[in-house]
Design a protein around this motif. Structure first.
Motif, PDB file in Angstrom:
ATOM      1  N   ALA A  94      -0.147   4.137   0.490  1.00 25.09           N
ATOM      2  CA  ALA A  94      -1.293   5.066   0.865  1.00 25.09           C
ATOM      3  C   ALA A  94      -0.606   6.129   1.953  1.00 25.09           C
ATOM      4  O   ALA A  94       0.385   5.869   2.963  1.00 25.09           O
ATOM      5  CB  ALA A  94      -2.232   5.111   2.436  1.00 25.09           C
ATOM      6  N   LYS A  95      -0.484   7.358   1.718  1.00 23.22           N
ATOM      7  CA  LYS A  95       0.051   8.291   2.837  1.00 23.22           C
ATOM      8  C   LYS A  95      -0.750   9.329   4.157  1.00 23.22           C
ATOM      9  O   LYS A  95      -2.119   9.362   3.575  1.00 23.22           O
ATOM     10  CB  LYS A  95       1.213   9.191   2.660  1.00 23.22           C
ATOM     11  CG  LYS A  95       1.699   9.088   1.425  1.00 23.22           C
ATOM     12  CD  LYS A  95       2.931   7.949   1.528  1.00 23.22           C
ATOM     13  CE  LYS A  95       3.199   8.083   0.498  1.00 23.22           C
ATOM     14  NZ  LYS A  95       3.509   7.443  -0.763  1.00 23.22           N
TER      15      LYS A  95
ATOM     16  N   SER B 172       0.719  -1.301  -0.457  1.00 22.89           N
ATOM     17  CA  SER B 172       0.229  -0.043  -0.269  1.00 22.89           C
ATOM     18  C   SER B 172       0.991   1.058   0.392  1.00 22.89           C
ATOM     19  O   SER B 172       1.596   1.194   0.596  1.00 22.89           O
ATOM     20  CB  SER B 172      -0.942   0.158   0.775  1.00 22.89           C
ATOM     21  OG  SER B 172      -1.806   1.472   1.054  1.00 22.89           O
TER      22      SER B 172
ATOM     23  N   ARG C 106     -11.735  10.662   3.011  1.00 22.81           N
ATOM     24  CA  ARG C 106     -10.082  11.251   2.394  1.00 22.81           C
ATOM     25  C   ARG C 106     -10.007  12.934   2.911  1.00 22.81           C
ATOM     26  O   ARG C 106      -8.803  13.488   3.921  1.00 22.81           O
ATOM     27  CB  ARG C 106      -9.940  11.284   2.024  1.00 22.81           C
ATOM     28  CG  ARG C 106      -9.395   9.807   0.969  1.00 22.81           C
ATOM     29  CD  ARG C 106      -8.796   9.867  -0.517  1.00 22.81           C
ATOM     30  NE  ARG C 106      -9.706   9.993  -1.006  1.00 22.81           N
ATOM     31  CZ  ARG C 106     -10.613  10.045  -1.696  1.00 22.81           C
ATOM     32  NH1 ARG C 106     -10.598   8.601  -2.093  1.00 22.81           N
ATOM     33  NH2 ARG C 106     -11.982  10.366  -3.099  1.00 22.81           N
TER      34      ARG C 106
ATOM     35  N   GLY D 295      -8.438   5.024  -0.592  1.00 21.34           N
ATOM     36  CA  GLY D 295      -6.929   6.017  -0.786  1.00 21.34           C
ATOM     37  C   GLY D 295      -6.685   7.106   1.420  1.00 21.34           C
ATOM     38  O   GLY D 295      -6.545   7.354   0.865  1.00 21.34           O
TER      39      GLY D 295
ATOM     40  N   TYR E 112      -5.732   6.501   4.345  1.00 21.11           N
ATOM     41  CA  TYR E 112      -3.998   5.984   5.182  1.00 21.11           C
ATOM     42  C   TYR E 112      -4.851   5.169   7.124  1.00 21.11           C
ATOM     43  O   TYR E 112      -5.673   6.347   7.086  1.00 21.11           O
ATOM     44  CB  TYR E 112      -3.186   6.959   6.167  1.00 21.11           C
ATOM     45  CG  TYR E 112      -2.428   6.351   6.773  1.00 21.11           C
ATOM     46  CD1 TYR E 112      -1.012   5.925   6.379  1.00 21.11           C
ATOM     47  CD2 TYR E 112      -2.509   6.313   7.860  1.00 21.11           C
ATOM     48  CE1 TYR E 112      -0.232   5.049   6.717  1.00 21.11           C
ATOM     49  CE2 TYR E 112      -1.535   6.211   8.960  1.00 21.11           C
ATOM     50  CZ  TYR E 112      -0.249   5.817   8.140  1.00 21.11           C
ATOM     51  OH  TYR E 112       0.866   4.657   9.506  1.00 21.11           O
TER      52      TYR E 112
ATOM     53  N   SER F 110      -6.701   9.856  -6.794  1.00 23.57           N
ATOM     54  CA  SER F 110      -7.412   9.353  -5.455  1.00 23.57           C
ATOM     55  C   SER F 110      -8.356   8.154  -7.001  1.00 23.57           C
ATOM     56  O   SER F 110      -8.211   7.160  -5.911  1.00 23.57           O
ATOM     57  CB  SER F 110      -8.454   9.509  -5.324  1.00 23.57           C
ATOM     58  OG  SER F 110      -9.136  10.388  -5.909  1.00 23.57           O
TER      59      SER F 110
ATOM     60  N   GLU G  51      -6.906   0.281   2.249  1.00 24.32           N
ATOM     61  CA  GLU G  51      -6.339   1.724   2.271  1.00 24.32           C
ATOM     62  C   GLU G  51      -6.011   1.882   0.541  1.00 24.32           C
ATOM     63  O   GLU G  51      -6.242   2.875   0.117  1.00 24.32           O
ATOM     64  CB  GLU G  51      -5.049   1.475   2.917  1.00 24.32           C
ATOM     65  CG  GLU G  51      -4.430   1.966   4.383  1.00 24.32           C
ATOM     66  CD  GLU G  51      -3.243   1.972   4.641  1.00 24.32           C
ATOM     67  OE1 GLU G  51      -2.700   2.640   5.329  1.00 24.32           O
ATOM     68  OE2 GLU G  51      -2.137   1.511   4.248  1.00 24.32           O
ATOM     69  N   ASN G  52      -5.880   0.866  -0.756  1.00 22.81           N
ATOM     70  CA  ASN G  52      -5.613   0.637  -1.751  1.00 22.81           C
ATOM     71  C   ASN G  52      -7.341   1.274  -2.071  1.00 22.81           C
ATOM     72  O   ASN G  52      -7.612   1.611  -3.277  1.00 22.81           O
ATOM     73  CB  ASN G  52      -5.466  -0.850  -2.312  1.00 22.81           C
ATOM     74  CG  ASN G  52      -4.117  -0.730  -2.336  1.00 22.81           C
ATOM     75  OD1 ASN G  52      -2.694  -0.192  -2.179  1.00 22.81           O
ATOM     76  ND2 ASN G  52      -3.578  -1.974  -1.856  1.00 22.81           N
TER      77      ASN G  52
END
Length: 553
Positions: A101-102, A99, A386, A213, A215, A493, A209-210
């Motif tokens: 994701a941040k 992943s 998000r 989008g 974290y 995203s 997460e994938n």
């Protein structure tokens, strides 16, 4: 698949980690349009080495888990009791799959949102869980994550949003490594409950997460026995049904939770509470079960507030004992101190600013017993998560004016535009709109004019995608996919890793029916949750579950 504690103490017998709170009978019964089929599959290698802390798996519900956190956040026990509670906790690796994701950018006050994933496993690999859950044929098999939901706590800690995903929703599961065995599994496209058997809760977290989008900071799990203990410690939670209900086996439809209640409002506790949370057939589908679980969780929170449980030392200690004995958590919150801080944050959210929802879905065109995300509506829900937009509209106007989360570009460098191979597909058909002819060709020509000389149209496929998406098969093509998206104005995203493609693939969705530039999308506002998400506010005490006619008595 029992994990040992990372502290080196003997492994506790754990009630097989709440099978979704359950799956009420065998691996996949065949009742109702949302009932699932088998969700096997194997999942993959992750990039880079990671520690492999060992811990148990499973989980139950936002109800019991959130309660546990709240309890721990207010417990004032002495050192010995504190140490005892600390040793009750088991923990495991936060993420065991691929992943990128941040974390969201902090707001002006330096605060960031908090996302916690809750997973309910269908394990029967303990005597106690087998007794509570049945399904002897599942003993010895790897558990699946039949209940999954995300708690989103706003950056300012003023509102909370909860999103469930039905267990039989088909999604992309990334490459994962089992933290207990070291086994690796390639990425696959399968129903989401299969992710738990492909690398534990950390693989399920990477899958989320994938998909979203967003974290995800932590995961938490709880088992069947824990549900019963917690329900008993609370003293019962009020639920409501519109008709008499008995969730039992019927001709041609095996299984059932055993729940039997008269119509109207009444309290459930102990095993009966578990039956309520596991009932699926009588509420017609997994979607109905999620709705009933949301009702239970909201009611439980209101019950605790009425009981003034946080000032009742005896009740508080009973709840803390039950909670810590049942929880498994991701390693970075694996102590009472960590949960104390988390509990203090969760405790501040009022009930009328808690919103329970289910990710919007539609029937899977590949299997009518499965579901897939309802593109536009599902994406709207995830955009609100998000961007930290409240699911309710009860906040101050200033709270609604949140700065959208900053999109995170990939660290993978893109190739030169003329070297990027791109396949463009027409996915403009939807449930209400006919496809727009020639869209794949028109967009591919636009890409060629922008310098992407290797862009080609695929005119052989007829797809239905509510929302335009750019897919790529492996990490080394992520930068290329993001470069393509950026050139057309498509948000990052909407760039997704997928095992369904062999190269960068742009699917022109029903949201882009004309023009060479992707249309600018409006940002969601507070309270703008799609109707298809079945939102339930935490202060709503009048909700009653309708009972599917064959299960009335």
């Amino acid at each position: 698949m029992t994990q040992s504690g990372v502290r080196g103490r003997p492994t506790r017998s754990r009630v097989g980690q709440a099978r979704d709170l359950g799956r009420d009978d065998g691996p996949h019964e065949g009742a109702g349009p949302a009932d699932g089929g088998d969700g096997g599959g194997a999942g993959g290698r992750r990039r880079g080495s990671r520690r492999r802390p060992r811990g148990k798996r499973g989980i139950l519900r936002w109800s019991a888990t959130t309660l546990s956190v709240l309890i721990l956040g207010t417990a004032g026990a002495g050192y010995v009791y504190y140490w005892h509670l600390n040793n009750n906790l088991d923990k495991g690796e936060r993420r065991s799959g691929d992943s990128d994701a941040k974390k969201a950018e902090p707001n002006a006050a330096g605060q960031t949102p908090l996302n916690i994933l809750l997973i309910g496993s269908d394990s029967r690999n303990s005597t106690e869980n087998l007794e509570l859950g049945g399904s002897k044929e599942s003993v010895g098999t790897k558990p699946r994550g039949d209940v999954q939901m995300l708690i989103h706590l706003s950056a300012g800690r003023k509102h909370a949003s909860v999103v469930s995903i039905p267990r039989d929703t088909r999604v992309d599961i990334p490459e994962c490594e089992d933290p207990e065995t070291g086994d690796t599994y390639p990425a696959t496209n399968d129903i989401i409950n299969a992710s738990l058997a492909r690398g534990g809760a950390g693989c399920t977290l990477a899958t989320w997460e994938n998909l979203t989008g967003a974290y995800i900071d932590h995961w938490m799990t709880i088992d069947f026995a824990g549900v019963v203990k917690m329900a008993d410690a609370i003293g019962g939670v009020e639920v409501c049904v519109e008709q008499n209900v008995h969730d039992r086996p019927l001709p041609g439809v095996p299984g059932g939770s055993g729940l039997k209640l008269e119509k109207g409002k009444q309290k459930v506790q102990g095993k009966q509470a578990l039956q309520w949370l596991r009932t699926r057939h009588a509420f017609k589908s997994d979607l109905g079960r999620a709705e009933a679980q949301h009702m239970y969780m909201n009611s439980m929170i209101r019950t605790l507030k009425k009981q003034n449980v946080f000032t009742d030392t005896g009740r508080l200690m009973n709840l803390a004992e039950a909670a810590t004995d049942s929880l498994t958590v991701s390693e970075e919150i694996g102590s009472v101190d960590d949960l104390y801080g988390l509990g203090m944050q969760l405790k501040t959210v009022p009930t009328d600013r808690i919103t329970m929802t289910t990710m919007p879905t539609v029937e899977d065109p590949q299997n009518r017993n499965h579901l897939v995300p309802n593109g536009a509506d599902a994406e709207k829900v995830w955009a609100m998560v998000r961007d930290d937009v409240a699911f309710d509209n009860k906040g101050k106007k200033s709270d609604a004016k949140k700065k959208p989360a900053k999109e995170q570009a990939s660290g993978d460098p893109a190739a030169e535009d003329g070297e990027i191979g791109i396949v463009v597909q027409n996915g403009t058909r939807s449930s209400t709109l006919a496809p727009v002819g020639g869209r794949a060709n028109a967009v591919s020509q636009s890409l060629v004019q922008k310098g992407f000389s290797r862009a080609t149209a695929d005119g052989t496929v007829a797809l239905a995608e509510d929302k335009t998406v750019v897919r790529y098969p492996s990490a080394e093509l992520e930068g290329d996919a993001q470069r393509v998206a950026k050139s057309l104005g498509i948000p990052l995203s909407s760039v997704k890793r997928s095992t369904d493609v062999s190269g960068v693939t742009l699917v022109v969705g029903a949201d882009w029916r004309e023009g060479s530039a992707y249309p600018k999308q409006s940002k969601p506002e507070a309270g703008d949750v799609p109707d298809s998400a079945d939102a339930l506010n935490g202060s709503d005490s009048d909700k009653c579950m309708p009972v599917y006619e064959p299960y009335r008595w």
